[in-house]
Structures are given as structure tokens and as C-alpha cells.
Design a protein around this motif. Structure first.
Motif, PDB file in Angstrom:
ATOM      1  N   ARG A  36      -7.677  -5.880   5.214  1.00  0.00           N
ATOM      2  CA  ARG A  36      -9.382  -5.983   4.395  1.00  0.00           C
ATOM      3  C   ARG A  36     -10.170  -6.176   5.792  1.00  0.00           C
ATOM      4  NH1 ARG A  36      -9.791  -9.853  -0.691  1.00  0.00           N
ATOM      5  NH2 ARG A  36     -11.947  -9.377  -0.262  1.00  0.00           N
ATOM      6  N   LEU A  37     -10.258  -7.501   6.168  1.00  0.00           N
ATOM      7  CA  LEU A  37     -10.544  -8.041   7.742  1.00  0.00           C
ATOM      8  C   LEU A  37     -10.628  -6.279   8.400  1.00  0.00           C
ATOM      9  CD1 LEU A  37     -11.351 -10.011   9.447  1.00  0.00           C
ATOM     10  CD2 LEU A  37      -9.693 -10.255   9.773  1.00  0.00           C
ATOM     11  N   VAL A  38      -9.706  -5.270   8.994  1.00  0.00           N
ATOM     12  CA  VAL A  38      -9.736  -4.490  10.242  1.00  0.00           C
ATOM     13  C   VAL A  38     -10.654  -3.259   8.706  1.00  0.00           C
ATOM     14  CG1 VAL A  38      -8.592  -2.396  10.408  1.00  0.00           C
ATOM     15  CG2 VAL A  38      -7.418  -4.787  10.890  1.00  0.00           C
ATOM     16  N   CYS A  39     -10.678  -3.940   8.079  1.00  0.00           N
ATOM     17  CA  CYS A  39     -11.852  -2.460   6.912  1.00  0.00           C
ATOM     18  C   CYS A  39     -12.843  -3.183   6.569  1.00  0.00           C
ATOM     19  CB  CYS A  39     -10.880  -2.560   5.883  1.00  0.00           C
ATOM     20  SG  CYS A  39      -9.727  -1.369   5.122  1.00  0.00           S
ATOM     21  N   LYS A  40     -13.453  -3.957   7.142  1.00  0.00           N
ATOM     22  CA  LYS A  40     -14.640  -4.246   7.274  1.00  0.00           C
ATOM     23  C   LYS A  40     -15.484  -4.579   8.151  1.00  0.00           C
ATOM     24  CE  LYS A  40     -17.747  -8.642   6.223  1.00  0.00           C
ATOM     25  NZ  LYS A  40     -16.998 -10.396   5.284  1.00  0.00           N
ATOM     26  N   ALA A  63      -8.591   3.999   5.310  1.00  0.00           N
ATOM     27  CA  ALA A  63      -7.695   3.054   5.700  1.00  0.00           C
ATOM     28  C   ALA A  63      -7.063   1.915   5.606  1.00  0.00           C
ATOM     29  CB  ALA A  63      -9.167   2.291   6.976  1.00  0.00           C
ATOM     30  N   SER A  64      -7.816   1.911   4.683  1.00  0.00           N
ATOM     31  CA  SER A  64      -7.124   0.866   3.234  1.00  0.00           C
ATOM     32  C   SER A  64      -5.956   1.053   2.610  1.00  0.00           C
ATOM     33  CB  SER A  64      -8.374   0.581   2.175  1.00  0.00           C
ATOM     34  OG  SER A  64      -7.372  -0.571   1.620  1.00  0.00           O
ATOM     35  N   LEU A  70       1.655   1.134   5.016  1.00  0.00           N
ATOM     36  CA  LEU A  70       2.830   0.973   6.225  1.00  0.00           C
ATOM     37  C   LEU A  70       3.285  -0.499   5.716  1.00  0.00           C
ATOM     38  CD1 LEU A  70       0.560   2.441   9.049  1.00  0.00           C
ATOM     39  CD2 LEU A  70       2.547   3.172   8.326  1.00  0.00           C
ATOM     40  N   LEU A  71       2.117  -1.462   5.711  1.00  0.00           N
ATOM     41  CA  LEU A  71       2.710  -2.512   4.746  1.00  0.00           C
ATOM     42  C   LEU A  71       3.884  -2.759   3.907  1.00  0.00           C
ATOM     43  CD1 LEU A  71       1.665  -5.716   4.889  1.00  0.00           C
ATOM     44  CD2 LEU A  71      -0.161  -5.591   3.408  1.00  0.00           C
ATOM     45  N   ILE A  72       3.528  -2.197   2.838  1.00  0.00           N
ATOM     46  CA  ILE A  72       4.269  -1.861   1.916  1.00  0.00           C
ATOM     47  C   ILE A  72       5.731  -1.125   2.602  1.00  0.00           C
ATOM     48  CG2 ILE A  72       5.671  -0.828  -0.191  1.00  0.00           C
ATOM     49  CD1 ILE A  72       2.383  -0.830  -1.082  1.00  0.00           C
ATOM     50  N   LEU A  73       5.933  -0.433   3.179  1.00  0.00           N
ATOM     51  CA  LEU A  73       6.887  -0.161   3.919  1.00  0.00           C
ATOM     52  C   LEU A  73       7.769  -1.015   5.183  1.00  0.00           C
ATOM     53  CD1 LEU A  73       6.326   3.888   5.271  1.00  0.00           C
ATOM     54  CD2 LEU A  73       7.713   2.685   3.334  1.00  0.00           C
ATOM     55  N   SER A  74       6.921  -1.406   5.819  1.00  0.00           N
ATOM     56  CA  SER A  74       7.065  -2.957   6.328  1.00  0.00           C
ATOM     57  C   SER A  74       8.309  -3.680   5.756  1.00  0.00           C
ATOM     58  CB  SER A  74       5.809  -3.019   7.349  1.00  0.00           C
ATOM     59  OG  SER A  74       5.664  -2.826   8.243  1.00  0.00           O
TER      60      SER A  74
END
Length: 279
Positions: A36-40, A63-64, A70-74
Motif C-alpha cells: 500500500r505504501l509503495v502504491c501510494k 502494481a498492487s 508476489l507476496l502471496i507466493l513468497s
């Protein structure tokens, strides 16, 4: 193996697996806030480049979604789930979906080209095909135009590649051309003066150097002389000046006794001299 031993074995496996599960959940939670921070930050950066709001929204959503996948795969990899098979299955699904939705993907590709090349932007006054109105929204699939009668015209982006698009908002001023027809009996100088008086009296008509109003004889009709009045106005004043001057010129013609003729047809009767007169 007794039931008690089975329960004990499952409990031991769960307790062994629990730290990994908690760590994966913690990764998901922290990662979500980081995404969320990166997307902001990305959104604020794109705003500085003055991109179209729809394009900013697309980049933000893309991007979100990408970062969350990628987060879920990690997280799945953290708990020992093999992600190789998931990636292969996801790739196969993506190919199948792309084949099934090729027309929709064509609209999406056209939408991206519109947002990047920007032949028009949200809020512009455009004429697309037979539709004239203000651009409300440019999505990836469709472009929505609000016509003057409040109709919402939704045009697939793929069709915009084959339609003529006229953008009336790119320039701050527009040229207006009005044509007036008068009788051949009227004096040309008097007609031009009457039209010019109306143009000079309207504050919306620009009088600056290089944009002075011009009145010329355009053509000779069957029953009237056609005069073309060409003048510049601010784009926002186009229709207001257009209709107001049509009315004011007619009023001025009436005051000056300038006649706007109807279509006329002269009929000549020729008497046959050999025709016998009844006795």
C-alpha cells in the motif's frame, strides 16, 4: 497405531508447522502495508508527471495486484508449498484467458495507447463519429462521453482506432464561420457593415491583432448573395457566440431594411401568336 497416537502425531506436526504459518501470516500482514505504501508513492509520483487520472489508476492497480501476487507466493514458499507448479498453472490459465478474451484485450491495448498518446483527456470536448460531448472517463475497456442531452455514450476503445476523433479542447480559441444570405437588391457595403456592427458589439468576439473579424462575399446563389463572417472566440464561448450572433444579425438586418429572400422562381408566359382567339 491407536487413535490417541494419531491425534498426538497430528498435534506434533501442527505445532511444528505453526511457527512457519504464523511467520507467513506476519509476512502477509507487513507486506500488505508495504505494498500500500509503495502504491501510494507510485501514485504521487505519477501525479507529478500530470498523467491522465485513468492511466494513474491503471498503473496503481497493476502494481498492487502484481505485488500482492508476489507476496502471496513468497508466503506460500515460507510454509513449504512449492510455487513452481502454481506459477505454471497460472501461466497456462493466463494463456487460455487471453485467447478467450482477445477482443477485450484489444480494447485494453487501445485504451493504454489512448492514455499514453493522449489524443484527448478527461474533460475534453470531443466529436467521435456522430457523437459530440465531454469525455467523462477513459477506462481500459471503454471511453465514456457525456453528450449535451446528458446521454452517456460508451465507446469500446478498440473502435476508436477506426473512428475520426475531433478534439475541440486542445486550443484555447476557435474560429466561427457564419453564412448570411441577402437579396441582390441590398447594397454589399451596407450588409457587411450591419454584420460587423453585431460582431463588434459582442464581447465574446476577439478583436486582437491577427484575429480580427472578417466578412466577405462567399458566393452568389440563385436568389441571394451569401456573406461569410469569420471570427475568433475562446473555445468555451463557441456555441454561445454562435447562436447569439445568428439572432443579433437577423435583428440588425430588420432594423436596416436588409432583406433575406426566399427561394424564388421566375416564370415567363409566352403567348403563341398562332393560337386562335375564341370568337
Amino acid at each position: 497405531m491407536t487413535f490417541k497416537e494419531i491425534i498426538k502425531n497430528l498435534l506434533e506436526q501442527f505445532l511444528h508447522f505453526l511457527p512457519k504459518l504464523l511467520f507467513a501470516l506476519l509476512i502477509l500482514l507487513i507486506g500488505h502495508f508495504i505494498v500500500r505504501l509503495v502504491c501510494k508513492i507510485l501514485n504521487n509520483t505519477l501525479v507529478k508527471f500530470k498523467l491522465d487520472p485513468s492511466l494513474i489508476g491503471f498503473f496503481g492497480k497493476t502494481a498492487s495486484i502484481t505485488l500482492h501476487i508476489l507476496l502471496i507466493l513468497s508466503a506460500l514458499s515460507m510454509i513449504g508449498v512449492s510455487t513452481t507448479g502454481l506459477i505454471a498453472a497460472f501461466s497456462a490459465c493466463a494463456v487460455a484467458i487471453s485467447l478467450a478474451l482477445k477482443d477485450s484485450l484489444s480494447n485494453i491495448a487501445s485504451g493504454l495507447m489512448l492514455l499514453i498518446s493522449k489524443p484527448f483527456s478527461t474533460g475534453d470536448l470531443v466529436e467521435i463519429g456522430e457523437d459530440l460531448g465531454t469525455v467523462l472517463k477513459i477506462d481500459l475497456m471503454h471511453t465514456t462521453i457525456k453528450a449535451y442531452d446528458n446521454r452517456h455514450v460508451i465507446i469500446p476503445n478498440g473502435q476508436l482506432a477506426t473512428l475520426e476523433v475531433i478534439n475541440y479542447s486542445l486550443e484555447t480559441t476557435r474560429l466561427v464561420t457564419l453564412v448570411f444570405s441577402t437579396s441582390y437588391n441590398n447594397d454589399i457595403a451596407e450588409v457587411k457593415t450591419a454584420i460587423m456592427n453585431c460582431l463588434q458589439a459582442d464581447e465574446r468576439v476577439l478583436k486582437e491583432e491577427g484575429k480580427e473579424p472578417i466578412i466577405r462575399v462567399q458566393s452568389y446563389g440563385e436568389s441571394a448573395i451569401n456573406f461569410a463572417a469569420r471570427f475568433w472566440v475562446n473555445s468555451a464561448d463557441y456555441w454561445g457566440a454562435y447562436y447569439a450572433l445568428l439572432e443579433s444579425v437577423k435583428t440588425e438586418f430588420d432594423k436596416q431594411g436588409i432583406i433575406i429572400p426566399y427561394n424564388q422562381l421566375d416564370v415567363h408566359l409566352v403567348k403563341d401568336e398562332n393560337e386562335k382567339t375564341p370568337s
